[in-house]
Design a protein around this motif. Structure first.
Motif, short mmCIF file in Angstrom:
data_model
loop_
_atom_site.label_atom_id
_atom_site.label_comp_id
_atom_site.label_asym_id
_atom_site.label_seq_id
_atom_site.Cartn_x
_atom_site.Cartn_y
_atom_site.Cartn_z
N THR A 29 -6.82 -15.15 -7.05
CA THR A 29 -5.69 -14.70 -6.39
C THR A 29 -4.59 -15.84 -7.05
OG1 THR A 29 -6.74 -14.14 -4.60
CG2 THR A 29 -4.20 -14.85 -4.26
N HIS A 54 -3.97 -10.10 -7.27
CA HIS A 54 -5.25 -10.55 -6.85
C HIS A 54 -6.31 -9.54 -7.79
CE1 HIS A 54 -8.46 -11.48 -4.01
NE2 HIS A 54 -9.08 -10.25 -4.26
N TYR A 55 -7.22 -10.59 -8.03
CA TYR A 55 -8.26 -9.83 -9.15
C TYR A 55 -9.69 -10.10 -8.76
CZ TYR A 55 -11.54 -9.33 -12.78
OH TYR A 55 -12.44 -8.98 -13.75
N ARG A 59 -10.58 -5.58 -11.37
CA ARG A 59 -9.26 -4.71 -10.83
C ARG A 59 -8.22 -5.89 -10.59
NH1 ARG A 59 -7.97 0.20 -7.19
NH2 ARG A 59 -6.20 -0.58 -5.94
N ASP A 61 -4.69 -6.08 -8.48
CA ASP A 61 -3.77 -5.68 -7.69
C ASP A 61 -2.51 -6.48 -7.45
OD1 ASP A 61 -5.24 -3.47 -6.06
OD2 ASP A 61 -6.63 -4.90 -5.60
N GLN A 63 0.63 -7.35 -5.33
CA GLN A 63 0.79 -7.30 -3.82
C GLN A 63 2.09 -7.96 -3.40
OE1 GLN A 63 -2.69 -9.35 -2.62
NE2 GLN A 63 -4.05 -7.35 -2.62
N SER A 77 4.69 -2.77 -7.09
CA SER A 77 3.40 -2.44 -6.68
C SER A 77 2.38 -1.71 -7.22
CB SER A 77 3.66 -1.74 -5.35
OG SER A 77 3.81 -0.41 -5.41
N GLY A 78 1.12 -1.91 -7.14
CA GLY A 78 0.16 -0.86 -7.84
C GLY A 78 -1.11 -1.90 -8.44
N PHE A 79 -1.91 -1.18 -9.42
CA PHE A 79 -2.99 -1.79 -9.76
C PHE A 79 -3.28 -1.40 -11.21
CE2 PHE A 79 -4.73 2.04 -8.42
CZ PHE A 79 -5.52 2.58 -9.27
N ALA A 81 -7.11 -1.53 -13.45
CA ALA A 81 -8.65 -1.72 -13.06
C ALA A 81 -9.16 -1.06 -14.60
CB ALA A 81 -9.16 -0.75 -12.00
N ASP A 91 -1.85 2.15 -12.32
CA ASP A 91 -1.09 2.75 -11.38
C ASP A 91 0.05 1.91 -10.99
OD1 ASP A 91 0.26 4.32 -9.36
OD2 ASP A 91 -1.52 5.08 -8.32
N VAL A 92 1.05 1.69 -11.50
CA VAL A 92 2.12 0.54 -11.26
C VAL A 92 3.30 1.31 -11.04
CG1 VAL A 92 3.27 -1.35 -12.10
CG2 VAL A 92 0.77 -1.21 -12.63
#
Length: 134
Positions: A29, A54-55, A59, A61, A63, A77-79, A81, A91-92
């Motif tokens: 993190t 955060h990994y 993936r 994320d 946050q 926001s998003g991720f 992976a 997906d960002v």
């Protein structure tokens, strides 16, 4: 040419590795507070950035990432992976209001935005989706 004119703020990173030597499971993190990024090319600075990355489980994320560009607020926001043996999934979404895009002698250009980057990498043909044009 390129590079940073100014980069400041606070960052904190915590990481652990669980699992076995043959099957490690890293988790990390990164929290950042009041980041200020100013590029040497004179583009408007990105300021007051706070949030967390955060990994875990291949993936990342994004946050609570929020900041300002020319006093206009934005959030990301998003991720992203990378499942084993599969394409990278992205997906960002970035949303902002009254963002300062450029400035010059007696001129300022601002815009609202709502942009999404969705799909798989390297297949970028349908990754970009604009929700609202400037």
């Amino acid at each position: 040419m390129g590079g940073f004119r100014r980069l400041e703020g606070a960052a904190q990173v915590a990481a652990t590795v669980k699992g076995t030597v043959r099957a490690p499971q890293p988790e990390a993190t990164a929290r950042f507070q009041d980041l200020h990024v100013e590029l040497a090319n004179g583009t408007p600075a990105i300021t007051a950035v706070n949030g967390r990355l955060h990994y875990a489980n291949r993936r990342v994320d994004l946050q609570g990432i929020r900041g300002e560009i020319g006093y206009g607020p934005f959030e990301v926001s998003g991720f992203a992976a990378a499942p084993a043996d599969e394409p990278i999934q992205v997906d960002v979404r970035t949303k902002g209001e009254y963002l300062l895009l450029a400035r010059g002698d007696g001129m300022r250009m601002r815009a609202n935005m709502d942009l999404a980057l969705r799909g798989t990498w390297p297949d970028t043909r349908q990754m970009f989706q604009v929700f609202e044009e400037f």
